[in-house]
Design a protein around this motif. Structure first.
Motif, PDB file in Angstrom:
ATOM      1  N   VAL A 132       1.084  -1.219  -0.105  1.00  0.00           N
ATOM      2  CA  VAL A 132      -0.022   0.087   0.016  1.00  0.00           C
ATOM      3  C   VAL A 132       0.816   1.300  -0.056  1.00  0.00           C
ATOM      4  O   VAL A 132       0.248   2.339   0.272  1.00  0.00           O
ATOM      5  N   TYR A 134       1.515   3.333  -2.145  1.00  0.00           N
ATOM      6  CA  TYR A 134       1.252   4.160  -3.078  1.00  0.00           C
ATOM      7  C   TYR A 134       0.451   5.105  -2.816  1.00  0.00           C
ATOM      8  O   TYR A 134      -0.337   4.981  -2.017  1.00  0.00           O
ATOM      9  N   VAL A 138      -7.445   3.919  -3.290  1.00  0.00           N
ATOM     10  CA  VAL A 138      -7.696   2.336  -2.866  1.00  0.00           C
ATOM     11  C   VAL A 138      -6.303   2.273  -1.674  1.00  0.00           C
ATOM     12  O   VAL A 138      -6.928   1.737  -0.588  1.00  0.00           O
ATOM     13  N   TYR A 139      -5.410   2.640  -1.914  1.00  0.00           N
ATOM     14  CA  TYR A 139      -4.303   2.420  -0.759  1.00  0.00           C
ATOM     15  C   TYR A 139      -4.546   2.956   0.568  1.00  0.00           C
ATOM     16  O   TYR A 139      -4.304   2.412   1.471  1.00  0.00           O
ATOM     17  N   ASN A 140      -5.170   4.126   0.150  1.00  0.00           N
ATOM     18  CA  ASN A 140      -5.355   5.024   1.648  1.00  0.00           C
ATOM     19  C   ASN A 140      -6.495   4.305   2.254  1.00  0.00           C
ATOM     20  O   ASN A 140      -6.524   3.902   3.302  1.00  0.00           O
ATOM     21  N   ALA A 141      -7.579   3.640   1.391  1.00  0.00           N
ATOM     22  CA  ALA A 141      -8.614   2.968   2.305  1.00  0.00           C
ATOM     23  C   ALA A 141      -8.081   1.615   2.824  1.00  0.00           C
ATOM     24  O   ALA A 141      -8.494   1.240   4.072  1.00  0.00           O
ATOM     25  N   SER A 142      -7.220   1.068   2.246  1.00  0.00           N
ATOM     26  CA  SER A 142      -6.581  -0.215   2.798  1.00  0.00           C
ATOM     27  C   SER A 142      -5.815   0.059   4.010  1.00  0.00           C
ATOM     28  O   SER A 142      -5.873  -0.707   4.995  1.00  0.00           O
ATOM     29  N   ARG A 143      -5.073   1.161   3.921  1.00  0.00           N
ATOM     30  CA  ARG A 143      -4.350   1.585   5.261  1.00  0.00           C
ATOM     31  C   ARG A 143      -5.286   1.772   6.398  1.00  0.00           C
ATOM     32  O   ARG A 143      -5.073   1.219   7.436  1.00  0.00           O
ATOM     33  N   THR A 144      -6.158   2.424   5.985  1.00  0.00           N
ATOM     34  CA  THR A 144      -7.388   2.944   7.231  1.00  0.00           C
ATOM     35  C   THR A 144      -7.700   1.356   7.849  1.00  0.00           C
ATOM     36  O   THR A 144      -7.866   1.297   8.797  1.00  0.00           O
ATOM     37  N   ILE A 145      -8.165   0.609   6.911  1.00  0.00           N
ATOM     38  CA  ILE A 145      -8.785  -0.825   7.251  1.00  0.00           C
ATOM     39  C   ILE A 145      -7.749  -1.552   8.220  1.00  0.00           C
ATOM     40  O   ILE A 145      -7.982  -2.189   9.130  1.00  0.00           O
ATOM     41  N   PHE A 146      -6.436  -1.714   7.621  1.00  0.00           N
ATOM     42  CA  PHE A 146      -5.523  -2.400   8.214  1.00  0.00           C
ATOM     43  C   PHE A 146      -5.348  -1.920   9.565  1.00  0.00           C
ATOM     44  O   PHE A 146      -4.767  -2.718  10.412  1.00  0.00           O
ATOM     45  N   PHE A 147      -5.464  -0.478   9.703  1.00  0.00           N
ATOM     46  CA  PHE A 147      -4.811  -0.042  11.291  1.00  0.00           C
ATOM     47  C   PHE A 147      -6.288  -0.058  11.990  1.00  0.00           C
ATOM     48  O   PHE A 147      -6.075  -0.053  13.358  1.00  0.00           O
ATOM     49  N   THR A 148      -7.387  -0.383  11.515  1.00  0.00           N
ATOM     50  CA  THR A 148      -8.674  -0.332  12.463  1.00  0.00           C
ATOM     51  C   THR A 148      -8.408  -1.196  13.722  1.00  0.00           C
ATOM     52  O   THR A 148      -8.830  -0.888  14.917  1.00  0.00           O
TER      53      THR A 148
END
Lengths: 329, 451, 276
Positions: A132, A134, A138-148
């Protein structure tokens, strides 16, 4: 930030920092013009110490240092609130600990969980960070979810997963859809420890991702440009630049994860409460159960002393070991 | 302005800190004071003073009681709230704070509260023997005992710490009638017939027996308790007393064979495989949803069985080698009073009225299938299953229900928990011999400490 | 062209991984709005008949658990964070600015507290709290948190204060400002980034803490949200819909804060730990 842990390498680092600090004058809170007035300076110094430090020092002494001393003292007694009075029994508790196979088992379980979580969360954190790193929504959303999961309480995470992992739980249903048969994730004695470790990895991976992202972004881009000029391919770049310079991130993650998993309690209590039987009992759970459910406070204190020693040794070994690997740039 | 505010803030902090300092230094000097024992000696004087004032004044003294209760599928929050409200309506000066145990193991929670200095004033259905060494419980006064029928039955060394209100049979074996019919099985009387039923059920594709546990370790041992009650206690009704005197041991053949009999059912895979991961609620749910044919459980299950229509439930007693009917029978009750309560009179009054209140008794019979004692008349229409449970008692020999004994017949402190752990370890494959030897060692250790 | 294709595949792969990772949270969100039959039968599907019954039944518990424990958690978290910040920033300032062998030793002595897990000290802490009559009170829990987290605050602040030039203090002192005033008027406002890190770290730890409130506050005078849901969860073990609703409501404030202040969260946590 695996829950409730604190960066223990702090001790080491600030020691080093302290050494580099330039020697200041004695009372820097005072302008140099006042320094000649010796008496006033002394008064001010004590007042200032009182104003600035006493509250923190007092409360720290009361709730951390004194309890540690008391804990060591209790570990030499047969203190048990279910019986009248107690007496000092020397090293009896420690001798019992050596014979207590359940405690040995708890140490092994704790070590397995700590090892799996540290390695797996680091590896998955690194992979997901590379995935992520990049710029796109898409990658911003992934980061948010990974950290939740990181901001959720381990109790909540434990309950969610306990529903996923029961015999007719969601995971087994999902496996059923693709034609696999699951197992009793929380009741099978040979699997339960790994199930718990997996849940903790799920929760702490996001932390590693974030730390690795920060480390990746702190690597100077001219290094990559230089590598490009030298004709390095992507894999070579990773192997010779990215990987060595990720060392600080690895140090932080490892220390945080090791220390937090060595005292893992919340996840286990919610997922299995140490069961089946005592298969998944960790040291912390054993201490709390022995102290507050069986009321053998003296014996539990001796376990606590052992855990403390373990954490101390491990953090020193890991910090010095990993520090050696780090590269200055 | 800001400066003065800051100063005052710092001052308050310092005052607070200084205040704490004084107290904590005293605590520092005597860290050895066990919190729980202090008030035990002070008890008689304050209790007599309070009783005097109670008898002289018809109005109750204002009091505030904390009451430890537990919520189960049968005994819901509404039951406890209703009972408490009936009491407070009668005694408006007494305030009741309900404490709910996080799980059904309220004894464990009571111990945790004792360890953290928060022992409640009144405790419902705890294992009394665990608290006798620390003298944490108050012997109930004679004037209250006289109001409760059968109260002396559960005395420990002549003192009553818990007021009874009914009996339970722990366990009977409840079964799914449809599964039995499908498999061509009938109610077994002897152990051999029981094994035959298991075989038939397996052949028909059913899980013969259900067990649970997981976080609720106490839910693991029902069948084991039944086998020990029928096999050991019929041979030796005073087994526990003899164990206390060191005349018998867990590792003696009589006891060991009973455990091995139980273990053999696990070896033959007669139980559900996820037993150690499902808690008590899930276990009951599993039986009611038809996931297993037989369910060894206490008589309180009758209430849950009658409250549903999914399956048709039958019942038989734990099979014995010779086919005789043995009833593991336990007389118990809810109310114990803390020795350190500030309001011993109010607390004992609450305990007494709780177990004698007619509506409470009807509700507990209705919602928890409590079996009324001789001399108690309860206006309640029993369901056929409930009636069968009561009728069986008349047909067999009553023995104590192992690990559910009360009063002098109960095991020493902490052994019930040890027994549950032992059972789980045996299910997980540890050897019966070494586990029972460990149980003996634990007993010796605890009893040496109690003297 | 090829590059574009590979970046699309990369994005797709990322989405897949994220979806798998998100599955447990998706389950929570989706099952709150189903009736219990559908929760058991079809846990993964969308709700066929949208219902708010689960949330309603959790919110209307007769003991008002969600409201009282949420309030308790908020109060305890806010007060603990405040006292830790006030105390630890002052200690750190003094120790950094009075650089001597003694204060360096004192700093190390404080930082030693970072290594101590709560399980180890909980037994004696209970004894101490009983002795000072703060057991089963919120004050007792806050006091304990203050003592336990002050080392962390000192650790964060001492690193940050070193980067602030001494000339500032000296100039203020020449103007006749007292050290206390200098600190609160001039230095503390400069510590903003560090303070927000401390707020996030300690706020999360305290809000999500479980064992300490379970033992220290006890059952009589209310409870925090984590200990509260642990206490009542037994009643829901066969009713997943309500259980998920409980989890969701308990985490709602922290999730909301996280999504609103996401950048601050991540920055605070990384800067906090990277500095270590």
């Amino acid at each position: 930030m695996p829950n409730g842990n604190k960066p223990a390498l702090a001790v080491n680092k600030s020691l080093i920092k302290g050494k580099h600090e330039e020697k200041g004058s004695d009372s820097l809170l005072l302008p140099s013009s006042l320094k000649s007035r010796g008496v006033k300076k002394l008064n001010n110094k004590t007042t200032n110490f009182f104003l600035f430090v006493s509250h923190g020092l007092f409360i720290y002494l009361t709730f951390v240092i004194m309890p540690i001393v008391l804990c060591i003292y209790y570990s030499f007694t047969n203190f048990n609130p279910l019986f009248k009075g107690f007496k000092v029994i020397g090293f009896q508790n420690y001798a019992d600990l050596l014979k207590d196979s359940a405690f040995g088992h708890a140490i092994v379980v704790t070590c397995i969980i700590a090892l799996i979580v540290t390695i797996a969360a680091n590896a998955m954190g690194l992979l997901s960070a590379l995935l992520v790193n990049y710029k796109s929504w898409v990658y911003n959303a992934s980061r948010t979810i990974f950290f939740t999961p990181q901001v959720l309480s381990p109790v909540v995470v434990g309950f969610i997963w306990s529903i996923m992992l029961t015999d007719d739980g969601v995971l087994n249903k999902l496996l059923g859809y693709i034609g696999l048969s699951g197992t009793s994730w929380l009741a099978n004695p040979s699997i339960v420890v790994y199930s718990i470790a997996a849940v903790i990895v799920w929760q702490s991976m996001g932390f590693c991702t974030v730390v690795f992202l920060a480390t990746l972004q702190s690597i100077p881009s001219d290094l990559y440009e230089a590598a490009k000029i030298d004709g390095c391919n992507r894999r070579q770049k990773f192997r010779h630049i990215t990987y060595p310079l990720l060392a600080p991130g690895i140090t932080i993650n490892t220390v945080m994860l090791l220390i937090s998993t060595f005292k893992v309690f919340d996840h286990v209590v919610v997922l299995t409460n140490g069961g089946p039987g005592t298969t998944s009992e960790t040291i912390s759970l054993k201490i709390i159960n022995t102290a507050f459910n069986e009321n053998q406070m003296g014996y539990a204190s001796s376990m606590a002393v052992v855990l403390f020693a373990l954490i101390g040794v491990i953090s020193i070994v890991v910090v010095t070991g990993l520090k050696r690997r780090e590269v200055e740039y | 302005m800001k400066k003065t505010m800051l100063l005052s803030l710092v001052l308050t902090v310092m005052i607070v800190v200084a205040g704490c300092g004084k107290n904590s230094s005293t605590s520092n000097n005597s860290p050895s004071e066990p919190a729980a024992t202090t008030s035990a000696e002070a008890q008689p004087s304050s209790s007599s003073a309070a009783s005097e004032s109670a008898s002289s004044a018809p109005e109750d003294q204002p009091a505030e009681l904390s009451v430890l209760v537990f919520e189960s599928p049968n005994l819901t929050a509404q039951f406890w709230d209703g009972a408490i409200k009936r009491f407070t309506d009668k005694h408006p000066n007494i305030k009741i704070n309900k404490i709910v145990s996080p799980d059904l193991d309220r004894t464990k929670y009571a111990k945790q509260l004792l360890a953290s200095g928060q022992f409640p004033d009144v405790l419902m259905s705890i294992d009394v023997q665990d608290f006798t060494n620390s003298k944490s419980l108050l012997p109930i006064d004679d004037k209250y005992l006289s109001k409760v029928p059968g109260a002396e039955g559960n005395a420990i060394n002549g003192k009553v710490y818990q007021l009874p209100w009914g009996a339970q049979t722990i366990p009977y074996i409840y079964y799914n009638k449809k599964m039995f019919a499908d498999a061509g099985a009938t109610e077994p009387k002897t152990w051999a017939e029981f094994l035959d039923v298991i075989a038939k059920l397996k052949k028909a594709g059913f899980t013969p027996l259900l067990n649970g546990g997981g976080k609720d370790t106490w839910a693991t041992t029902f069948l084991l308790d039944g086998i020990i009650s029928t096999d050991v206690f019929t041979q030796d009704p005073d087994w526990v007393t003899k164990r206390k005197n060191g005349e018998v041991k867990f590792s003696d053949p009589l006891f060991k064979n009973a455990v091995k009999k139980w273990k053999s059912l696990y070896d033959s895979k007669s139980f559900n495989s996820d037993g150690l991961s499902i808690d008590y609620s899930l276990l009951q749910d599993a039986f009611l949803k038809g996931k297993g044919a037989m369910y060894p459980m206490g008589s309180w299950f009758v209430a849950a069985a009658d409250a549903q229509k999914d399956i048709d439930v039958g019942v038989f007693t734990v099979p014995t080698d010779d086919g005789s009917i043995v009833i593991p029978y336990s007389v118990g009750g809810p109310a114990s009073v803390s020795a350190s309560t500030k309001y011993p009179e109010a607390a004992q009054m609450f305990a007494t009225e709780f177990v004698t209140d007619a509506q409470n008794v009807v509700e507990i019979v209705k919602s928890d299938a409590l079996i009324p004692l001789d001399g108690q008349t309860v206006d309640y229409q029993y369901s056929p299953l409930f009636q069968r449970v009561i009728d069986l008692i008349g047909q067999g020999k009553k023995v104590n229900a192992f690990s559910w004994e009360n009063g002098d017949a109960s095991m020493i402190a902490g052994m019930k928990d040890e027994m549950n752990k032992t059972a789980q370890n045996i299910i997980l494959g540890k050897s019966v011999d070494s586990e029972l030897a460990a149980l003996d060692a634990k007993w010796e250790q605890t009893s040496a400490r109690s003297k | 062209m090829l590059l574009k294709w590979s970046s699309k595949a990369h994005a797709l792969f990322t989405v897949c991984v994220t979806v798998v990772f998100f599955l447990p949270l998706y389950l929570v969100l989706i099952n709150i709005f189903k009736d219990s039959k559908q929760v058991m039968g079809d846990p993964l599907g969308f709700p066929t008949s949208f219902t708010l019954a689960n949330i309603r039944s959790v919110l209307t518990r007769p003991d008002h658990l969600i409201y009282t424990s949420m309030w308790n958690s908020t109060l305890i978290t806010a007060l603990s964070v405040c006292v830790v910040i006030v105390s630890s920033s002052m200690v750190a300032y003094y120790l950094v600015r009075n650089d001597s062998k003694k204060s360096r030793l004192l700093l190390v002595f404080f930082l030693f507290g970072l290594m101590v897990p709560t399980t180890i000290i909980l037994i004696p802490v209970v004894k101490v709290l009983i002795a000072v009559h703060l057991m089963s009170t919120k004050t007792g829990l806050i006091a304990f948190y203050m003592g336990y987290y002050v080392p962390f605050g000192i650790f964060m602040y001492s690193g940050f204060i070193r980067t602030i030039p001494r000339e500032l203090d000296e100039a203020a002192a020449i103007d006749g400002s007292s050290p206390l005033r200098t600190f609160w008027r001039i230095i503390f406002p400069l510590l903003g980034p560090c303070t927000s890190s401390v707020i996030i770290f300690i706020g999360l730890w305290v809000w999500n803490d479980f064992l300490n409130p379970l033992i220290i506050i006890g059952p009589i005078k209310g409870t925090t949200i984590t200990a509260g849901i642990y206490r009542v969860i037994g009643q829901y073990s066969v009713n997943w819909g309500e259980m998920f609703a409980m989890m969701f409501l308990a985490s709602l404030p922290i999730i909301f804060l996280y999504l609103a202040l996401q950048r601050k969260f991540v920055e605070g946590i990384t800067s906090g730990s990277l500095k270590g």
